[in-house]
Design an enzyme around this catalytic site. Structure first.
Site, PDB file in Angstrom:
ATOM      1  N   TYR A   1      -7.361  15.884  -9.608  1.00  0.00           N
ATOM      2  CA  TYR A   1      -6.474  15.001 -10.389  1.00  0.00           C
ATOM      3  C   TYR A   1      -5.407  15.820 -11.122  1.00  0.00           C
ATOM      4  O   TYR A   1      -4.208  15.531 -11.044  1.00  0.00           O
ATOM      5  CB  TYR A   1      -7.314  14.200 -11.386  1.00  0.00           C
ATOM      6  CG  TYR A   1      -6.531  13.180 -12.183  1.00  0.00           C
ATOM      7  CD1 TYR A   1      -6.075  12.010 -11.601  1.00  0.00           C
ATOM      8  CD2 TYR A   1      -6.244  13.394 -13.532  1.00  0.00           C
ATOM      9  CE1 TYR A   1      -5.363  11.074 -12.341  1.00  0.00           C
ATOM     10  CE2 TYR A   1      -5.539  12.465 -14.271  1.00  0.00           C
ATOM     11  CZ  TYR A   1      -5.101  11.306 -13.672  1.00  0.00           C
ATOM     12  OH  TYR A   1      -4.391  10.383 -14.404  1.00  0.00           O
TER      13      TYR A   1
ATOM     14  N   ASP B   1       0.872  -1.170   0.000  1.00  0.00           N
ATOM     15  CA  ASP B   1       0.000   0.000   0.000  1.00  0.00           C
ATOM     16  C   ASP B   1       0.910   1.221   0.000  1.00  0.00           C
ATOM     17  O   ASP B   1       1.636   1.456   0.979  1.00  0.00           O
ATOM     18  CB  ASP B   1      -0.881  -0.042   1.264  1.00  0.00           C
ATOM     19  CG  ASP B   1      -1.770   1.190   1.399  1.00  0.00           C
ATOM     20  OD1 ASP B   1      -1.655   2.123   0.572  1.00  0.00           O
ATOM     21  OD2 ASP B   1      -2.575   1.216   2.353  1.00  0.00           O
TER      22      ASP B   1
HETATM   23  P1  NAD Z   1      -6.089   1.473 -12.706  1.00  0.00           P
HETATM   24  O1  NAD Z   1      -6.571   2.805 -12.191  1.00  0.00           O
HETATM   25  O2  NAD Z   1      -7.052   0.638 -13.458  1.00  0.00           O
HETATM   26  O3  NAD Z   1      -5.477   0.613 -11.524  1.00  0.00           O
HETATM   27  C1  NAD Z   1      -4.888   1.274 -10.434  1.00  0.00           C
HETATM   28  C2  NAD Z   1      -4.160   0.267  -9.574  1.00  0.00           C
HETATM   29  O4  NAD Z   1      -3.700   1.001  -8.435  1.00  0.00           O
HETATM   30  C3  NAD Z   1      -5.034  -0.866  -9.063  1.00  0.00           C
HETATM   31  O5  NAD Z   1      -4.384  -2.102  -9.306  1.00  0.00           O
HETATM   32  C4  NAD Z   1      -5.149  -0.580  -7.567  1.00  0.00           C
HETATM   33  O6  NAD Z   1      -5.264  -1.745  -6.769  1.00  0.00           O
HETATM   34  C5  NAD Z   1      -3.843   0.164  -7.306  1.00  0.00           C
HETATM   35  N1  NAD Z   1      -3.880   0.943  -6.071  1.00  0.00           N
HETATM   36  C6  NAD Z   1      -4.885   1.725  -5.637  1.00  0.00           C
HETATM   37  N2  NAD Z   1      -4.577   2.230  -4.434  1.00  0.00           N
HETATM   38  C7  NAD Z   1      -3.342   1.764  -4.117  1.00  0.00           C
HETATM   39  C8  NAD Z   1      -2.489   1.929  -3.004  1.00  0.00           C
HETATM   40  N3  NAD Z   1      -2.859   2.681  -1.950  1.00  0.00           N
HETATM   41  N4  NAD Z   1      -1.290   1.306  -3.012  1.00  0.00           N
HETATM   42  C9  NAD Z   1      -0.914   0.535  -4.056  1.00  0.00           C
HETATM   43  N5  NAD Z   1      -1.687   0.333  -5.136  1.00  0.00           N
HETATM   44  C10 NAD Z   1      -2.890   0.952  -5.158  1.00  0.00           C
HETATM   45  O7  NAD Z   1      -4.782   1.709 -13.591  1.00  0.00           O
HETATM   46  P2  NAD Z   1      -4.489   2.758 -14.738  1.00  0.00           P
HETATM   47  O8  NAD Z   1      -5.749   3.353 -15.281  1.00  0.00           O
HETATM   48  O9  NAD Z   1      -3.533   2.079 -15.630  1.00  0.00           O
HETATM   49  O10 NAD Z   1      -3.746   3.948 -13.976  1.00  0.00           O
HETATM   50  C11 NAD Z   1      -2.432   3.792 -13.516  1.00  0.00           C
HETATM   51  C12 NAD Z   1      -1.797   5.153 -13.413  1.00  0.00           C
HETATM   52  O11 NAD Z   1      -1.829   5.779 -14.695  1.00  0.00           O
HETATM   53  C13 NAD Z   1      -2.487   6.118 -12.453  1.00  0.00           C
HETATM   54  O12 NAD Z   1      -1.510   6.894 -11.792  1.00  0.00           O
HETATM   55  C14 NAD Z   1      -3.309   6.991 -13.386  1.00  0.00           C
HETATM   56  O13 NAD Z   1      -3.585   8.261 -12.837  1.00  0.00           O
HETATM   57  C15 NAD Z   1      -2.384   7.076 -14.568  1.00  0.00           C
HETATM   58  N6  NAD Z   1      -3.028   7.456 -15.816  1.00  0.00           N
HETATM   59  C16 NAD Z   1      -4.063   6.704 -16.301  1.00  0.00           C
HETATM   60  C17 NAD Z   1      -4.674   7.104 -17.472  1.00  0.00           C
HETATM   61  C18 NAD Z   1      -5.852   6.320 -18.044  1.00  0.00           C
HETATM   62  O14 NAD Z   1      -6.538   6.859 -18.928  1.00  0.00           O
HETATM   63  N7  NAD Z   1      -6.107   5.100 -17.596  1.00  0.00           N
HETATM   64  C19 NAD Z   1      -4.234   8.234 -18.176  1.00  0.00           C
HETATM   65  C20 NAD Z   1      -3.159   8.956 -17.656  1.00  0.00           C
HETATM   66  C21 NAD Z   1      -2.561   8.561 -16.480  1.00  0.00           C
END
Ligand code: NAD
Length: 250
Positions: free
Chosen positions: A152, A58
């Site tokens: 965000y 975490d």
């Molecule tokens: P996601 O949001 O689907 O998954 C997030 C993961 O983070 C999950 O596996 C969850 O269990 C984990 N998580 C949540 N709280 C946590 C904690 N306290 N400690 C450890 N792990 C934790 O994944 P995603 O959409 O690929 O996003 C990943 C990153 O990419 C994020 O930082 C997001 O802001 C960024 N991002 C995503 C997008 C998009 O469109 N999906 C675009 C730009 C940036």
């Protein structure tokens, strides 16, 4: 030989989405990957993959981060991927929501860096190698404003500032630090945001409409940049906010 052969990497939020795909891509390129996440069930889907060792972590838990840093060998690369999307304007964001967003999206990186950077710096000095930190930002940040991305966008802008500061502080010590700024990526949490919208069909159309390439990114559109930035191929690249945004900022 893989592009990350001999590299020891840690990735946060590796149970799904971009983090999980990055763990698999880095392992395919020969890295030893410590894939971490708060979700043990998601991590279980990576168990047994060659080159990947999973650890529940975490990133909001300082003691757990310190304990993991003490237990693992020093890293060559670190991908701080964990992050969360608060949906809404300033009027929808109370203090608790603001603090949660900053804790998960920014302070987590501060904690992980404080725990792992000393070992990374010592290893790169000892072995004369280049260490690399990659922090997950977004095109929604200081790069571009989007509706309903108040907290965000503020957190991801902070990630870019944090990244540039770390890059400046350690540029002479063999440690690089970059931020990754994806466009809209088709991941489980994006699907949840679409499903939670008042009109999910329209919400998906709106997400696609803001991508000039005419489609959402897949995680595999993003991972080549992750591999590059964690590899020595990017040895002259530091302090950058690297966009993979499908043309949004043309
Ligand atoms: P996601 O949001 O689907 O998954 C997030 C993961 O983070 C999950 O596996 C969850 O269990 C984990 N998580 C949540 N709280 C946590 C904690 N306290 N400690 C450890 N792990 C934790 O994944 P995603 O959409 O690929 O996003 C990943 C990153 O990419 C994020 O930082 C997001 O802001 C960024 N991002 C995503 C997008 C998009 O469109 N999906 C675009 C730009 C940036």
């Amino acid at each position: 030989m893989g592009r990350l052969h001999g590299k020891t990497l840690l990735i946060t939020a590796a149970a799904q989405g971009i983090g999980r795909a990055s763990a698999l891509a880095c392992a395919r390129e020969g890295a030893q990957v410590f894939a971490t996440d708060i979700a043990a069930d998601g991590l279980a889907t990576l168990a047994g993959t060659a080159g990947i060792q999973t650890h529940r972590l975490d990133v909001r838990d300082p003691a757990a981060i310190t304990a993991l840093a003490a237990a693992l060998p020093p890293l060559d690369g670190l991908f701080n991927c964990a992050g969360y999307v608060h949906h809404g304007t300033v009027l929808d964001c109370d203090d608790a929501a603001w603090e949660f967003s900053f804790d998960l999206n920014v302070k987590s990186m501060h904690r992980v860096l404080r725990a792992f950077l000393p070992g990374m710096l010592a290893k790169s000095a000892r072995e004369q190698t280049s260490a690399s930190v990659l922090n997950m930002a977004s095109m929604a940040s200081s790069i571009k404003g989007f509706p309903n991305r108040y907290a965000y966008g503020a957190t991801k802008a902070a990630v870019i500032g944090l990244t540039k500061a770390v890059a400046a502080d350690f540029v002479k010590q063999g440690l690089r630090c970059n931020a990754l700024c994806p466009g809209t990526v088709d991941t489980p949490s994006l699907r949840q945001r679409i499903a939670a919208a008042a009109d999910p069909v329209q919400a998906e159309k709106d997400f696609i409409a803001r991508q000039p390439l005419g489609r959402l990114a897949t995680v595999d559109d993003i991972t080549p940049q992750v591999v590059y930035l964690l590899s020595d191929e990017s040895r002259f690249v530091t302090g950058q906010a690297v966009l993979v945004d499908g043309g949004v900022t043309i």
